[in-house]
Design an enzyme around this catalytic site. Sequence first.
Site, mmCIF file in Angstrom:
data_model
loop_
_atom_site.group_PDB
_atom_site.id
_atom_site.type_symbol
_atom_site.label_atom_id
_atom_site.label_comp_id
_atom_site.label_asym_id
_atom_site.label_seq_id
_atom_site.Cartn_x
_atom_site.Cartn_y
_atom_site.Cartn_z
ATOM 1 N N CYS A 201 44.348 43.193 -32.726
ATOM 2 C CA CYS A 201 43.491 43.817 -33.747
ATOM 3 C C CYS A 201 42.651 42.768 -34.462
ATOM 4 O O CYS A 201 41.448 42.935 -34.646
ATOM 5 C CB CYS A 201 44.312 44.574 -34.789
ATOM 6 S SG CYS A 201 44.892 46.157 -34.206
ATOM 7 N N ARG B 97 53.010 37.295 -31.061
ATOM 8 C CA ARG B 97 54.481 37.318 -31.104
ATOM 9 C C ARG B 97 55.041 38.064 -29.908
ATOM 10 O O ARG B 97 56.147 37.836 -29.451
ATOM 11 C CB ARG B 97 54.929 38.055 -32.380
ATOM 12 C CG ARG B 97 55.540 37.199 -33.446
ATOM 13 C CD ARG B 97 56.095 38.011 -34.605
ATOM 14 N NE ARG B 97 55.355 39.203 -34.923
ATOM 15 C CZ ARG B 97 55.737 40.447 -34.620
ATOM 16 N NH1 ARG B 97 56.873 40.677 -33.998
ATOM 17 N NH2 ARG B 97 54.992 41.479 -34.956
ATOM 18 N N HIS C 46 43.973 49.163 -40.701
ATOM 19 C CA HIS C 46 45.277 49.314 -40.052
ATOM 20 C C HIS C 46 45.968 50.580 -40.575
ATOM 21 O O HIS C 46 45.843 50.912 -41.761
ATOM 22 C CB HIS C 46 46.182 48.108 -40.344
ATOM 23 C CG HIS C 46 46.169 47.072 -39.265
ATOM 24 N ND1 HIS C 46 45.906 45.732 -39.508
ATOM 25 C CD2 HIS C 46 46.406 47.163 -37.916
ATOM 26 C CE1 HIS C 46 45.981 45.059 -38.360
ATOM 27 N NE2 HIS C 46 46.281 45.903 -37.380
ATOM 28 N N GLU D 237 41.418 46.157 -44.282
ATOM 29 C CA GLU D 237 41.534 44.721 -44.026
ATOM 30 C C GLU D 237 40.349 43.960 -44.600
ATOM 31 O O GLU D 237 39.199 44.301 -44.360
ATOM 32 C CB GLU D 237 41.643 44.450 -42.520
ATOM 33 C CG GLU D 237 42.878 45.049 -41.879
ATOM 34 C CD GLU D 237 44.187 44.403 -42.345
ATOM 35 O OE1 GLU D 237 44.145 43.378 -43.037
ATOM 36 O OE2 GLU D 237 45.251 44.958 -42.005
HETATM 37 N N1 PCA Z 1 47.747 47.105 -33.353
HETATM 38 C C1 PCA Z 1 47.863 45.745 -32.882
HETATM 39 C C2 PCA Z 1 47.039 45.689 -31.617
HETATM 40 C C3 PCA Z 1 46.756 47.098 -31.252
HETATM 41 C C4 PCA Z 1 47.155 47.883 -32.414
HETATM 42 O O1 PCA Z 1 46.999 49.106 -32.554
HETATM 43 C C5 PCA Z 1 47.482 44.709 -33.928
HETATM 44 O O2 PCA Z 1 47.642 44.972 -35.132
HETATM 45 O O3 PCA Z 1 47.038 43.626 -33.578
#
Ligand code: PCA
Length: 222
Positions: A154, A101, A179, A91
């Site tokens: 996140c 959402r 991610h 990211e």
């Molecule tokens: N993914 C979510 C929140 C926790 C996770 O593992 C996100 O992308 O915000």
Amino acid sequence: MVARPSTAVRSPLSVLVTGFDPFGGSAVNPSWDAVHALDGREIHGHRIIGGEIPTVFGASLLRLEALLEEHQPRLVILTGQAGGRGAISLERVAINVNDARIPDNIGAKPIDLPIVPDGPAAYFTKLPIKAMLQALLDAGVRAEVSQTAGTFVCNQTFYGLMHLLAKPRWQDVRGGLIHVPWLPEQGQPSMRLDELVRGLELAIGCALDTHQDIRKEAGAIS
Ligand code: PCA
């Protein structure tokens, strides 16, 4: 009395790597499963401290700050699940907004609210994401640079981390968010847990080794 040599052992340099607990009705969260597997390993002379963070607005940041204070890491890598993505996503940017959402794990669903009122609109990662991308692709691991971490927990935790690391107290600490895709049992696209663990290990090693990022196109996922 004879002075005895000191038995104090310097604690090794550490890297804090976090994953989130399952959310949105899923029984697992691959980010935590992968971090749990890495916990206690040593990468390039640094001890990996694995921490689990609740998928809860606000509480996620309190937990992160407690982990930072406890472990005083050199490097902080947050990881989270991004269902629907087919590659490890490095990211680039955290933005100052919560816009959920789905509810978090205690039912909160903030809409269009700032994370830090009067804070900067965004922070860039402090990780060398292009070098990390290259390291992953060279090893045959599907990877990409992502230009949005979303607006759920996140992103909030990523923004909160970068807001902390912007303070003089943490200025020597680097950090960011990665991610990861679903595991095969959660749906498609997916990545196997062993591949996720290997990818994160490579990404962490590269971040430790690289202090000046390289220039490279962001597109390829291999
Ligand atoms: N993914 C979510 C929140 C926790 C996770 O593992 C996100 O992308 O915000």
